[in-house]
Design a protein around this motif. Structure first.
Motif, PDB file in Angstrom:
ATOM      1  N   MET A   1       0.838  -1.192   0.000  1.00 56.68           N
ATOM      2  CA  MET A   1       0.000   0.000   0.000  1.00 56.68           C
ATOM      3  C   MET A   1       0.880   1.252   0.000  1.00 56.68           C
ATOM      4  SD  MET A   1      -3.051   0.961   2.658  1.00 56.68           S
ATOM      5  CE  MET A   1      -3.870  -0.630   2.602  1.00 56.68           C
ATOM      6  N   SER A   2       0.594   2.177  -0.921  1.00 54.20           N
ATOM      7  CA  SER A   2       1.416   3.379  -0.995  1.00 54.20           C
ATOM      8  C   SER A   2       1.073   4.335   0.149  1.00 54.20           C
ATOM      9  CB  SER A   2       1.181   4.083  -2.330  1.00 54.20           C
ATOM     10  OG  SER A   2      -0.127   4.582  -2.351  1.00 54.20           O
ATOM     11  N   LYS A   3       1.957   5.327   0.348  1.00 55.54           N
ATOM     12  CA  LYS A   3       1.718   6.285   1.432  1.00 55.54           C
ATOM     13  C   LYS A   3       0.412   7.036   1.194  1.00 55.54           C
ATOM     14  CE  LYS A   3       6.535   6.948   2.597  1.00 55.54           C
ATOM     15  NZ  LYS A   3       7.731   7.724   2.289  1.00 55.54           N
TER      16      LYS A   3
ATOM     17  N   LEU B   1      -2.153 -21.804   5.673  1.00 57.77           N
ATOM     18  CA  LEU B   1      -0.869 -21.279   5.195  1.00 57.77           C
ATOM     19  C   LEU B   1       0.051 -20.879   6.339  1.00 57.77           C
ATOM     20  CD1 LEU B   1      -2.249 -18.980   2.359  1.00 57.77           C
ATOM     21  CD2 LEU B   1      -1.127 -21.168   2.063  1.00 57.77           C
TER      22      LEU B   1
ATOM     23  N   HIS C   1       2.031  -5.074   4.019  1.00 54.88           N
ATOM     24  CA  HIS C   1       1.475  -5.944   2.998  1.00 54.88           C
ATOM     25  C   HIS C   1       2.603  -6.678   2.288  1.00 54.88           C
ATOM     26  CE1 HIS C   1      -2.724  -4.383   2.928  1.00 54.88           C
ATOM     27  NE2 HIS C   1      -2.125  -3.448   3.622  1.00 54.88           N
ATOM     28  N   ALA C   2       2.299  -7.860   1.772  1.00 53.67           N
ATOM     29  CA  ALA C   2       3.338  -8.639   1.076  1.00 53.67           C
ATOM     30  C   ALA C   2       2.831  -9.103  -0.273  1.00 53.67           C
ATOM     31  CB  ALA C   2       3.718  -9.839   1.920  1.00 53.67           C
ATOM     32  N   MET C   3       3.735  -9.403  -1.171  1.00 58.24           N
ATOM     33  CA  MET C   3       3.326  -9.889  -2.491  1.00 58.24           C
ATOM     34  C   MET C   3       4.426 -10.790  -3.077  1.00 58.24           C
ATOM     35  SD  MET C   3       4.113  -6.870  -5.091  1.00 58.24           S
ATOM     36  CE  MET C   3       2.752  -5.913  -4.567  1.00 58.24           C
ATOM     37  N   VAL C   4       4.101 -11.491  -4.152  1.00 58.43           N
ATOM     38  CA  VAL C   4       5.094 -12.353  -4.797  1.00 58.43           C
ATOM     39  C   VAL C   4       6.045 -11.481  -5.606  1.00 58.43           C
ATOM     40  CG1 VAL C   4       5.428 -14.161  -6.508  1.00 58.43           C
ATOM     41  CG2 VAL C   4       3.521 -14.282  -4.929  1.00 58.43           C
ATOM     42  N   TYR C   5       7.319 -11.740  -5.442  1.00 57.59           N
ATOM     43  CA  TYR C   5       8.326 -10.969  -6.171  1.00 57.59           C
ATOM     44  C   TYR C   5       8.648 -11.682  -7.476  1.00 57.59           C
ATOM     45  CZ  TYR C   5      12.836  -8.905  -7.214  1.00 57.59           C
ATOM     46  OH  TYR C   5      13.895  -8.293  -7.831  1.00 57.59           O
ATOM     47  N   ILE C   6       8.621 -10.948  -8.571  1.00 56.66           N
ATOM     48  CA  ILE C   6       8.857 -11.555  -9.883  1.00 56.66           C
ATOM     49  C   ILE C   6      10.266 -11.261 -10.346  1.00 56.66           C
ATOM     50  CG2 ILE C   6       8.066 -11.589 -12.257  1.00 56.66           C
ATOM     51  CD1 ILE C   6       5.501 -10.205 -10.963  1.00 56.66           C
TER      52      ILE C   6
ATOM     53  N   MET D   1       5.122  -1.862  -4.209  1.00 57.02           N
ATOM     54  CA  MET D   1       3.968  -1.563  -3.359  1.00 57.02           C
ATOM     55  C   MET D   1       3.780  -0.056  -3.182  1.00 57.02           C
ATOM     56  SD  MET D   1       3.753  -4.374  -0.394  1.00 57.02           S
ATOM     57  CE  MET D   1       5.432  -4.882  -0.330  1.00 57.02           C
ATOM     58  N   GLU D   2       4.892   0.656  -3.239  1.00 54.35           N
ATOM     59  CA  GLU D   2       4.818   2.106  -3.077  1.00 54.35           C
ATOM     60  C   GLU D   2       4.243   2.782  -4.325  1.00 54.35           C
ATOM     61  OE1 GLU D   2       5.688   4.263  -0.468  1.00 54.35           O
ATOM     62  OE2 GLU D   2       5.529   2.401   0.629  1.00 54.35           O
TER      63      GLU D   2
ATOM     64  N   PRO E   1       3.073 -15.311   0.392  1.00 53.79           N
ATOM     65  CA  PRO E   1       4.282 -14.822  -0.276  1.00 53.79           C
ATOM     66  C   PRO E   1       5.593 -15.262   0.356  1.00 53.79           C
ATOM     67  CG  PRO E   1       3.193 -13.053   0.907  1.00 53.79           C
ATOM     68  CD  PRO E   1       2.291 -14.232   0.995  1.00 53.79           C
TER      69      PRO E   1
END
Lengths: 177, 381
Positions: A1-3, A116, A171-176, B61-62, B178
């Motif tokens: 999430m951005s600022k 998970l 927040h986390a996400m999959v890194y490509i 994300m930013e 993740p």
């Protein structure tokens, strides 16, 4: 999430708390305001999704999901606009169903999170349980006008707190690669 | 692709193509540096942010996925990791211009942009050659996905099966944690979660099928979002073998051992003596095969291959005023040039998804001209 997004979430949360206060002080004005804002938001989102389906997603594998989402949300928007003219009992049924549904989704997410081994499991479970309890209370006090005011205020404040808390969560996400 | 192919396999390909072990290490270092050169690193080094070749999780994300954010993401990912195969491609059927612009960004090997990338690397620095090898290799691994966030291009559905050499197949059901590691032996893989927003960052590249394209052993079939419900079989072992042969072929051309670089042409003869060994390494059922590639490379050159060290050239860059002549200075220069070339090619195809860039070569030529004019003026005085 951005600022910026975080700031937006916090502002929306604060606005919801303000709406809850207005609603508590002047139920009639607040009630109409809530209905109008909700219905407009749903209608805009629904139309945007339908436009996205028509211009982009219609040829995508699984694109019909976007169509169904758009139709459902648009329908929800029109329905929300219409409930201004129906008795309190139907508003309570609507609210109760919405809370139970949201609670069930949260609990399903919590079960997924537990599978998970995610630390978010407990938080999601608590949020889901609270939503279901509020939903059940709506059905219990189906004909009580005072309770309607109380439950809407409670719902608004509760969702505002969750929104603000989310704005501070990582927040986390999959890194490509 | 990961460090195993971008670093160790590139080292082996460069040596087979005729480079010395020292040159091969520099090319391999540059090839893998593409995966670590983020804005965050550049800020630390005091280097130009425009040289970024990747984005970290936090950086992504930013980002807002408004037009400015989208252009920044597309510039980086389309230029270095998902080079578009055909910017003039036509969709088979009716579609909107908006859809077509995204469709044309689908990555694939043997496109015009690959040829231009290799042509530009010829006569350039080892760093530029390394970057070109990264880009070329990824066109094989990342085939069928676009380097821009797009649900309508990069989405997949549940119809996804791993295919095994004995002819059997197994459905892959992704998890979305993740931090969970992929476990090939259990068929447990992680992918990004479905997001119905077209430009959501979760819809960037191959995130929706996790790291499957990065595993050389993996053969799978699935329904790409854009392919009109036609199944695609992605044969990574075959593609990785071709990628290796094409790297050797391209490196021979860059070295001057071949007169032309033709698309869909491979260094079959030069790789033939090692073909079985390379194929065996590629088919190793592990998520990272650095040890296997390293052993192959060391056997090939009889020299120890140092591990990739991100800090190797950092002090050299930070401690000098003549940054453009340092290893990293040359790397940044090459990355900016390549990004500029791809960005402008996308722009000229009628798409603003990657924005627009100044022509780096033209700018340099202009600066040289101005510099020379000033020199002439000084002499006259």
């Amino acid at each position: 999430m951005s600022k910026m997004r975080r700031v937006k979430e916090i502002l929306v949360g604060l606005l919801m708390i303000l709406m809850a206060i207005i609603f508590f002080v002047s139920p009639t004005t607040g009630y109409i305001a809530v209905i109008v804002v909700l219905s407009v938001i749903f209608i805009i989102i629904g139309l945007k999704k339908l436009w996205f389906f028509l211009t982009m997603a219609s040829r995508m594998v699984g694109g019909r999901r976007v169509l169904y989402e758009g139709l459902l949300i648009l329908d929800l928007g029109f329905f929300t606009a219409g409930i201004n003219f129906v008795p309190t009992v139907y508003v309570m049924i609507y609210l109760g169903t919405a809370y139970v549904f949201a609670g069930a989704i949260d609990i399903l997410n919590a079960i997924d999170a537990k599978k998970l081994e995610s630390s978010r499991f407990k938080g999601k479970l608590i949020i889901g349980a609270i939503n279901i309890i509020i939903g059940i209370l709506c059905f219990v006090f189906l004909t009580k006008n005072d309770f309607l005011v109380f439950i809407i205020c409670l719902g608004l404040i509760y969702n505002a707190i969750v929104r603000i808390a989310n704005a501070f969560r990582k927040h986390a996400m999959v890194y490509i690669q | 692709m990961q460090i195993d192919f971008h670093y160790y396999a590139t080292y082996a390909a460069a040596y087979i193509a005729g480079y010395s072990p020292k040159e091969a290490v520099d090319i391999a270092y540059s090839a893998f540096a593409v995966d670590v050169c983020s804005a965050q690193l550049l800020t630390k080094l005091g280097a130009p942010i425009v040289a970024a070749t990747t984005q970290l999780q936090m950086e992504l994300m930013e980002h807002h996925t408004d037009i400015v954010g989208l252009q920044n993401i597309t510039r980086i990912w389309s230029s270095f990791h998902f080079l578009p195969r055909d910017l003039k491609a036509e969709y088979n059927g009716k579609c909107t211009k908006k859809y077509l612009r995204k469709y044309r960004l689908i990555c694939g090997p043997n496109g015009e942009l690959v040829r231009d990338t290799i042509e530009n690397a010829k006569g350039s620095t080892l760093q530029a050659i390394g970057i070109a090898m990264h880009v070329l290799a990824d066109t094989w691994a990342h085939m069928y996905f676009a380097g821009t966030p797009s649900l309508v291009i990069n989405n997949t559905d549940k119809h996804l099966f791993e295919l095994f050499p004995d002819g059997s197949e197994k459905r892959i059901a992704f998890k979305h944690n993740p931090v969970a590691a992929d476990k090939p032996d259990e068929g447990a893989y992680t992918a990004s979660i479905y997001q119905s927003n077209e430009n959501n960052i979760m819809n960037l590249g191959h995130g929706r099928i996790g790291h499957l394209p990065d595993y050389g052993y993996c053969v799978y079939k699935y329904l790409p979002a854009w392919n009109d419900y036609k199944e695609v079989i992605k044969d990574n072992p075959s593609d990785y073998n071709k990628a290796f042969r094409q790297m050797v072929y391209a490196l021979q051309y860059i070295r001057g051992d071949r007169d032309t670089f033709s698309l869909d042409t491979y260094a079959e003869e030069e790789v033939a003596p090692y073909a079985d060994e390379i194929d065996k390494v590629i088919r190793t059922r592990k998520i990272l095969i650095c040890d296997e590639w390293k052993a192959f490379g060391e056997k090939l050159t009889n020299e120890t291959i140092e591990d990739f060290d991100i800090k190797k050239y950092q002090s050299e860059y930070m401690d000098t005023s003549d940054k453009s002549n340092t290893f990293l200075g040359k790397f940044f220069d090459a990355s900016i040039r390549h990004k500029s070339m791809v960005t402008n090619r996308i722009y000229k195809s009628g798409s603003k998804l990657a924005g627009i860039s100044i022509e780096q070569d033209r700018t340099k030529a202009t600066l040289e001209m101005v510099k020379n004019t000033l020199k002439v003026g000084d002499d006259n005085v």
